[in-house]
Each structure stands twice: as structure tokens, then as C-alpha cells.
Design a protein around this motif. Structure first.
Motif, PDB file in Angstrom:
ATOM      1  N   SER A  73       0.814  -1.213   0.000  1.00 61.90           N
ATOM      2  CA  SER A  73       0.000   0.000   0.000  1.00 61.90           C
ATOM      3  C   SER A  73       0.847   1.261   0.000  1.00 61.90           C
ATOM      4  O   SER A  73       0.523   2.244  -0.687  1.00 61.90           O
ATOM      5  CB  SER A  73      -0.940  -0.002   1.210  1.00 61.90           C
ATOM      6  N   VAL A  74       1.930   1.261   0.756  1.00 58.52           N
ATOM      7  CA  VAL A  74       2.800   2.440   0.809  1.00 58.52           C
ATOM      8  C   VAL A  74       3.415   2.700  -0.560  1.00 58.52           C
ATOM      9  O   VAL A  74       3.451   3.841  -1.043  1.00 58.52           O
ATOM     10  CB  VAL A  74       3.895   2.250   1.873  1.00 58.52           C
ATOM     11  N   GLU A  96     -10.452  -1.136   6.194  1.00 56.12           N
ATOM     12  CA  GLU A  96      -9.375  -1.001   5.211  1.00 56.12           C
ATOM     13  C   GLU A  96      -8.630  -2.321   5.141  1.00 56.12           C
ATOM     14  O   GLU A  96      -8.456  -3.006   6.149  1.00 56.12           O
ATOM     15  CB  GLU A  96      -8.413   0.113   5.615  1.00 56.12           C
ATOM     16  N   SER A  97      -8.209  -2.699   3.951  1.00 55.81           N
ATOM     17  CA  SER A  97      -7.316  -3.842   3.777  1.00 55.81           C
ATOM     18  C   SER A  97      -5.975  -3.296   3.301  1.00 55.81           C
ATOM     19  O   SER A  97      -5.873  -2.752   2.197  1.00 55.81           O
ATOM     20  CB  SER A  97      -7.885  -4.839   2.764  1.00 55.81           C
ATOM     21  N   THR A  98      -4.985  -3.420   4.148  1.00 55.71           N
ATOM     22  CA  THR A  98      -3.658  -2.895   3.852  1.00 55.71           C
ATOM     23  C   THR A  98      -2.789  -4.003   3.283  1.00 55.71           C
ATOM     24  O   THR A  98      -2.802  -5.132   3.781  1.00 55.71           O
ATOM     25  CB  THR A  98      -2.998  -2.346   5.134  1.00 55.71           C
ATOM     26  N   HIS A 108     -10.958  -4.881  11.221  1.00 53.21           N
ATOM     27  CA  HIS A 108     -11.884  -4.512  10.153  1.00 53.21           C
ATOM     28  C   HIS A 108     -13.265  -4.429  10.804  1.00 53.21           C
ATOM     29  O   HIS A 108     -14.050  -5.364  10.774  1.00 53.21           O
ATOM     30  CB  HIS A 108     -11.849  -5.598   9.067  1.00 53.21           C
ATOM     31  N   ASP A 168       1.012  -5.327   2.498  1.00 57.68           N
ATOM     32  CA  ASP A 168       2.426  -5.162   2.865  1.00 57.68           C
ATOM     33  C   ASP A 168       3.187  -6.405   2.416  1.00 57.68           C
ATOM     34  O   ASP A 168       2.824  -7.524   2.802  1.00 57.68           O
ATOM     35  CB  ASP A 168       2.563  -4.971   4.382  1.00 57.68           C
ATOM     36  N   GLU A 174      -4.737  -6.999   7.562  1.00 53.25           N
ATOM     37  CA  GLU A 174      -5.883  -7.160   8.469  1.00 53.25           C
ATOM     38  C   GLU A 174      -6.421  -8.589   8.383  1.00 53.25           C
ATOM     39  O   GLU A 174      -6.547  -9.151   7.290  1.00 53.25           O
ATOM     40  CB  GLU A 174      -6.979  -6.159   8.131  1.00 53.25           C
ATOM     41  N   PRO A 218      -9.288   2.953   0.042  1.00 52.48           N
ATOM     42  CA  PRO A 218      -8.363   1.830   0.177  1.00 52.48           C
ATOM     43  C   PRO A 218      -8.902   0.528  -0.405  1.00 52.48           C
ATOM     44  O   PRO A 218     -10.073   0.421  -0.784  1.00 52.48           O
ATOM     45  CB  PRO A 218      -8.219   1.706   1.695  1.00 52.48           C
ATOM     46  N   ALA A 269      -8.192  -0.288  -4.418  1.00 55.26           N
ATOM     47  CA  ALA A 269      -7.930   1.082  -3.998  1.00 55.26           C
ATOM     48  C   ALA A 269      -7.952   1.994  -5.214  1.00 55.26           C
ATOM     49  O   ALA A 269      -7.825   1.544  -6.359  1.00 55.26           O
ATOM     50  CB  ALA A 269      -6.575   1.162  -3.290  1.00 55.26           C
ATOM     51  N   LYS A 271      -8.398   6.953  10.369  1.00 52.72           N
ATOM     52  CA  LYS A 271      -7.032   7.397  10.114  1.00 52.72           C
ATOM     53  C   LYS A 271      -6.876   8.907  10.274  1.00 52.72           C
ATOM     54  O   LYS A 271      -5.757   9.419  10.269  1.00 52.72           O
ATOM     55  CB  LYS A 271      -6.601   6.972   8.717  1.00 52.72           C
TER      56      LYS A 271
END
Length: 747
Positions: free
Chosen positions: A311-312, A668-670, A684, A672, A678, A354, A456, A741
Motif C-alpha cells: 500500500s505504501v 481497510e485492507s492494507t 476490520h 504489505d 488485516e 483503500p 484502492a 485514520k
């Protein structure tokens, strides 16, 4: 109205032993329907009873579509029953099985159940009524024109004689069948069932805890399976301690699943293009033993290229692409650059939503029995059973005619059960253990971390208003996922979508970045993210112009629409304006919005999606600690000329609002290192009862348009309505979700 069922169709009727009749409907297969489902054996003319009328007058109507809580299992038979003219108390609803030759398309998604089935189901009911009238006329030796049908009986007006449907059914079964296209349909003024409140047919079983869901399936001798997949999408097993796992209590089998090709970066069609994920399957005497053994697995993985996704990194790359010339042209009209330079005020904004998990309460599951004769039987909660059967047939190399699919009620789907990966997994495992039923059950963590996520999206806007407060320029650079000009599933946006055609200088273009994370449809696909973006930015422009947000939208909708040559979009400004006006009237916008106490605001938003028009107003209070309370929501909707089951319709809208509130606040589902972070509801969060609005007031505006569905389009407008209300209450403009957030939380 043209629908996928608008093709050659006909009835066959037969008599039941002991009296009664069965009506079977046949739909001629057409090339485009088969093409949507991939190659396969042509559909044959295998009959299936659609309506059964017993000698006792009881009518059983087969429910044709999967049921996920949207109410189709009840409201589709209501359409048939009203045209048949039988008392609803005398109707029984049968559970569906997969038979698209008899039923036509059997799927749940896109709020399509009503528009696809409205005409065909009325025709089926009217044909049966016509045959029963003919049978009565023949019995009495009178003209059919002297006979009427009502409440399950046919009467002869001149003599006041009458016969019940059960008494006539056997004779009716022997009569010639009418052409479905020429049967006489009821005048809507005479509807007795359509438009009345009906309780969901499964509700008594659900409240009593009876087994109706896929997760409830139990078969004699059944074994239980779990499936450990690579945490990185598209990864495969390198090594696993299977010998040790096989020695654990209750474990019968432990298998490496090689998996199919990694399709994530080829962006397959979301319904059929599903590969088997690489992983380890453990089969045991019960699920707890299988899950316990799973915790002792020691697996190393070949993670593949998706391990670089995150995501970043996506956000960073989106910023870079936003500074470059868009690579994909979507819709351009006028000269947005020049108009922005000459605008009295210019607003710039960056919006983001997201990745999002579907998070249904019932995790994915499927029971499969691969029999020793090479046939396969499946019990599954799916939105697309036909597509799922094709996925399984392709995976196992068997004809789909050898696969029987039983629909089970689903504990939520929201688009996740359009994708049938869990069905493929269960079928593959069952084939390795022929003769034994196998039930695959995902854990909550499996469900959250192995989804097909709402993608997203990154939107970069510039908008200009003139000295009179009119919107004169719109420039939008959408950074999405895909490669070349091919968007990843459910990331594309129609170029001519509103407000295209209403702004004289309009530029909407896109840039794409590659993605290995699987994406798919989530309730109100596409618009569940973009409505927040569009209605949020329009609200910014209204405030920048010094205009009331409702008046600004109505002025925009009153502008004659002019699309560039070749552009197509079904948006109807008159219908959209009508629901905005209605919701403003019902909430007393003009007075109420100006008399709210400090820290309270009202926000408005509207949407056209899936054939429905929805406008919503949210009244929101925010205290000094950024605690949010949604006090009340007003909804105005235009879903055509008929609201088939008003009780369920209101519940669908209210459920959509509450579902959307979860997405706006905390979900949100992040991603990485190619993994979904999550894993459960503590990360969630769903809306709890004290957090729900005290009142959700729903109003339907009936219009002279074909009825459409409403399971989806009520959700998206609540996101911008709440965010726009927070701006009024606090002065803070929120351009990215979730609200948590930004320091907000529920009161």
C-alpha cells in the motif's frame, strides 16, 4: 426492456400423479450467453418444474436465484404468484438447483435479479393463469371471455360457478401451452401481492437455528478440510512437513496443492478466470482437528513477484504518476486547462479510498462429493453457480454435465461469492479422496487475507467555478491498477459517467500501475469508492462557489447534457434531480440545515448505479474528542414503477446504510510485502448497534420505468453524505478513508 432472458422460450406442462400440474420453462441457449461462461457442452432441453399446482390448490414456485440476504428467494416468486393470481398464503417456495436451461441465468450480482426476471416471471405466471381459465371454460362448456381468475379460483360470471386451481390443474396440464410472449399480463393497478410486505421465506428457519447456510451442510461419512495458502497472492509451496502432519490425531490426508498459473497480473474475467491457489490441504475427521494440525504446519514458500506489492508503494507511485501526462484517455470535452486558467476560483484535491475486504459473516465454504462413478456433487453458497461449475469442470477436466450444484443460502456475499476459488479448492480436494464427502471451511483469517478486494483508487482533481458560482471546468487524473490500457478487475470507470456532459470543459483520464493483489466486485462495484470521491469533490466546489450543496447539485443536473459524439451513458438527469429534491423535502433541508447546533452538520450525496437513483442526507454530530454520531439518515430512491416487496426493500436500504458506515469509519485492507495485513473484525470493524443511526427514513419515488434492483446502489452515497456532514460540523474536509485514520471514532 431487453434482458438476457429475452430469447426464445417456451413452456411444457405435465400432469402430476393424483391430479395437479407442473409447468416447466425452457430457454433456448444463445451464443452470447454461452460465450460469457466459456466453452462447454451446449445446454440441452432438460425440463425442471418451475410451478407445481397440487390437487389441494397449494402452489410451489421454485426460487431460481441464489439467496444471500437480498430477498430474491421471496420476491421473485411473488412476481409469479401475482400474475398467477393465487393467495400468497397458498404458495410454497422451493429451493433452487442449478438448471439454466429451465430457469435462464441463475446468479446474484449487480442488482440484476429484478430487471432480468421481471418480464419473464410475469409471463410464466400469466401463462399458468391463462391455462387454468381455459381448463375451467372447457369444463363448463363456456367461453373463456366469461371467466375470471382470482385468489386461486376460476369463476364463471354469468352463473357464479367457481373451481379451485387444484380442481382444474390436471385438465389444464393437458391443454396446449401458450406463447409466453403473447400472454396477457395484469394491469399493475390489480396487483395483490406485488407491492405488499412479505416476510423472507427462510426467516423462520434462521431464527430457529435450522441448517440453511452452506456452513451448516452435514453428510454421512463427511470429512473436514482446511487449506493453508501462501500469504502472498500467487505464491506456491516450496517445502512442507506433511509426514509429521499426517501422524497427528484425526488427520486422514495432507496434500500439497500445486495450484494453477498465477493469473493475478493477467487480470482475468472476475467470474470465470479463477486459478487454484498453491497451498497445503489437510483433511481430518472434524474441522477442529484439521485446524489444529494446520497450526503445526511448517511451510516455506516461493512467494513470486507480488511480494513486492504494498500500500505504501502504491501511494508513492500514484503521486509520481499524477505529475505525469495521463496514459489512458477516458473522456475529454472542451478545454479544461484554459477554463481553469480563466476560472474565478480553482479547487485542487487529492482523494483516496483503500482496498477493502468483503468480510461476510459466513466465511467461504463448500462441500464436495466426488463419487466413484466420476460424477461430482457440490453444496455451496455462491452468487454464480453456473460460472463456478465451469471453473470446477475446467480444473478437474470433466464435463460440467457431470457436476450437480446445490445452492445453499449464504451468510452474506457482497460480491465475494461471485468468485468461486473456494468451490475449486473443495472440488480438487474431493477428487483426491473419491467416494467421501469433504467439507472445506475457511477460517475468518483465511477470508480476510485471501479475498478479491475492492481495489484502492487515487484521484487527483482540479475544478473551476465562474463568478456566478457555475462549474465551468473539471480535470481529473485517476491513478488505478492495470497495465497498458487494461484495467485490473473492477478498477475501470466509465468515461462518460456523471458529471461528464454537464460541465462544458471536462477532462477525465487515467494512469495505471501493475498489481498482483486480486481484485473483484464489492457491493455496488466501482461506485462504492468513486461516489465518495465524486460527491465529495462536488461538495467542495459547492462551498467554494458559495452555494448551498443541494442547490449546487440541482443546478448542475438542470444543465442540458451534451456528450461528445460516440459517448454513451444511461444516466438520466431528470430522475436524479427528482430524488435529490425528494430527499431535501423529506429532511426539510432548507430550514433544518441552517438551524443545527454547533458541532452538527448535514451532508448530501446522490448516485445512479445498477439502474437505481438514490439521494441521501446524513445528520452527523462530532464532539470535541472527534467522536462521531450519525443521528439520522434520509433516503430517496427511484427504482422504477414497482417496489415488489416493500418490507424487504426498506431493510435492504437500511442494511446498505449501516454497511456503508462501517466502510466510512474503520474498514481497510492494507497490503504489505504482497500480503493482506488485516485478519479479523478487530482490525476490520463492523458497525455495532449503538453506533447505528437512530432512524433511517426511506422514501421510494415510483416512476414510469421498469423495476430494478436495490441491493447495491443505496450503499455508496452514505459515505460522502457523512463526510460532507463532518465538514459542515467541524470545518475539516476529509479526502481519504477510513475516518479512523484522521482521528475520528464512533461516539
Amino acid at each position: 426492456m431487453s434482458t438476457i432472458l429475452d430469447r426464445r422460450s417456451f413452456l411444457r406442462v405435465s400432469a402430476l400423479a393424483g391430479g395437479g400440474m407442473v409447468l416447466a420453462v425452457y430457454f433456448e441457449p444463445v451464443a452470447d450467453v454461452l460465450a460469457q461462461r466459456g466453452s462447454g457442452a451446449p445446454l440441452g432441453h432438460k425440463p425442471f418444474a418451475f410451478i407445481r399446482i397440487g390437487a389441494d390448490g397449494i402452489v410451489t414456485i421454485q426460487s431460481k436465484n441464489p439467496e444471500l440476504g437480498q430477498g430474491a428467494k421471496t420476491h421473485l416468486p411473488m412476481i409469479v404468484a401475482d400474475e398467477l393470481d393465487v393467495e400468497w398464503k397458498d404458495v410454497r417456495i422451493g429451493d433452487p438447483v442449478l438448471d439454466e436451461t429451465s430457469y435462464g441465468v441463475q446468479r446474484t450480482g449487480g442488482s440484476t435479479a429484478t430487471p432480468i426476471n421481471w418480464d419473464p416471471l410475469r409471463q410464466v405466471g400469466a401463462a399458468a393463469r391463462q391455462m387454468l381459465i381455459a381448463a375451467a371454460a372447457q369444463t363448463w362448456g363456456v367461453a373463456e371471455s366469461e371467466c375470471d381468475a382470482a385468489s386461486g379460483r376460476v369463476s364463471h360470471r354469468p352463473t357464479n360457478r367457481s373451481l379451485g386451481y387444484g380442481e382444474l390443474a390436471a385438465r389444464a396440464a393437458a391443454l396446449p401451452t401458450p406463447d409466453l410472449k403473447t400472454v396477457r399480463l395484469k394491469d399493475p393497478a390489480n396487483y395483490k401481492i406485488i407491492g405488499t410486505a412479505a416476510r423472507g421465506s427462510d426467516v423462520p428457519s434462521i431464527v430457529r437455528g435450522r441448517p440453511v447456510f452452506g456452513i451448516d451442510v452435514k453428510l454421512p461419512g463427511m470429512l473436514y478440510a482446511v487449506y493453508e495458502k501462501c500469504p502472498v497472492f500467487g505464491g506456491k509451496v516450496a517445502t512442507a512437513n506433511l509426514d509429521a502432519i499426517r501422524r497427528l490425531p484425526g488427520v486422514r490426508h495432507a496434500l500439497v496443492v500445486e495450484g494453477g498459473p498465477d493469473l493475478t497480473r493477467t487480470y482475468p474475467a472476475c467470474c470465470v478466470g479463477i486459478s487454484l491457489h498453491g497451498g497445503v490441504a489437510i483433511v481430518a475427521d472434524n474441522w477442529w482437528q484439521a485446524q489444529t494440525a494446520r497450526q503445526k504446519l511448517q511451510v516455506t514458500w516461493n512467494e513470486g513477484p507480488t511480494a513486492a506489492d504494498g500500500s505504501v508503494g502504491f501511494a508513492r507511485r500514484a503521486k509520481e504518476l499524477a505529475q505525469q501526462t495521463p496514459a489512458v484517455k477516458l473522456y475529454n470535452d472542451g478545454d479544461a486547462d484554459a477554463a481553469l486558467q480563466g476560472a474565478a476560483k480553482v479547487v485542487e484535491a487529492e482523494y483516496f479510498y483503500p482496498f477493502l475486504s468483503h468480510a461476510p459473516l459466513e466465511p467461504q465454504n463448500c462441500t464436495a462429493h466426488y463419487k466413484t462413478d466420476g460424477k461430482l456433487e457440490i453444496w455451496v453458497s455462491t452468487q454464480t453457480p453456473g460460472e463456478g461449475r465451469l471453473v470446477v469442470a475446467s480444473l478437474l477436466g470433466m464435463p460440467d454435465s457431470d457436476i450437480t450444484v446445490h445452492f445453499m443460502r449464504a451468510g452474506g456475499g457482497f460480491g465475494r461469492r461471485i468468485l468461486n476459488d473456494y468451490m475449486a479448492e473443495a472440488a480438487w480436494i474431493a477428487k483426491q479422496i473419491p467416494g467421501v464427502p469433504v467439507k472445506l471451511l475457511w477460517s475468518r483469517e483465511d477470508d480476510m487475507r485471501h479475498g478479491f478486494y475492492r481495489p484502492a483508487g487515487f484521484h487527483f482533481f482540479k475544478g473551476g467555478v465562474d463568478t456566478s458560482g457555475n462549474l465551468v471546468a473539471w480535470q481529473q487524473h485517476y491513478v488505478a491498477f492495470g497495465e497498458g490500457e487494461r484495467f485490473a478487475p473492477n478498477t475501470g470507470i466509465g468515461g462518460a459517467s456523471f458529471p461528464a456532459g454537464f460541465v462544458p470543459n471536462f477532462a477525465f483520464n487515467a494512469s495505471l500501475m501493475p498489481l498482483g493483489v486480486p481484485t473483484g466486485p464489492l457491493r455496488a462495484p466501482g461506485t462504492n469508492g468513486t461516489c465518495f470521491v465524486y460527491q465529495g469533490f462536488i461538495d467542495e466546489l459547492a462551498h467554494a462557489a458559495g452555494k448551498d450543496p443541494v442547490a449546487f447539485r440541482l443546478a448542475l443536473l438542470s444543465t442540458p447534457r451534451k456528450l461528445v459524439e460516440g459517448a454513451r451513458d444511461a444516466f438520466n438527469a431528470t430522475r436524479a434531480r427528482a430524488v435529490v429534491e425528494l430527499v431535501a423535502e423529506k429532511c426539510n433541508w432548507t430550514t433544518r440545515s441552517r438551524q443545527l447546533p454547533k458541532g452538527t452538520g448535514m451532508g448530501v450525496a446522490f448516485l445512479f448505479a445498477h439502474g437505481g437513483y438514490f439521494a441521501e442526507v446524513a445528520e452527523v454530530s462530532v464532539d470535541g474528542n472527534s467522536r462521531v454520531k450519525v443521528n439520522k439518515v434520509w433516503v430517496a430512491a427511484d427504482i422504477g414503477s414497482q417496489v415488489i416487496n416493500p418490507l424487504n426493500a426498506v431493510h435492504q436500504v437500511q442494511g446498505s446504510i449501516i454497511d456503508g458506515l462501517g466502510a466510512v469509519m474503520a474498514q481497510e485492507s492494507t497490503i504489505d510485502r504482497g500480503r493482506a495485513v488485516e485478519s479479523n473484525y478487530h482490525q476490520h470493524q463492523l458497525v455495532r448497534m449503538p453506533q447505528a443511526p437512530r432512524d433511517i427514513e426511506v422514501h421510494f419515488l415510483k416512476t414510469a420505468n421498469p423495476p430494478t434492483g436495490l441491493g447495491e446502489p443505496a450503499l455508496p452515497p452514505i459515505l460522502p453524505a457523512v463526510v460532507n456532514a463532518i465538514f459542515v460540523a467541524t470545518g475539516k474536509r476529509i479526502r481519504s478513508l477510513p475516518l479512523a485514520k484522521h482521528g475520528f471514532r464512533w461516539a
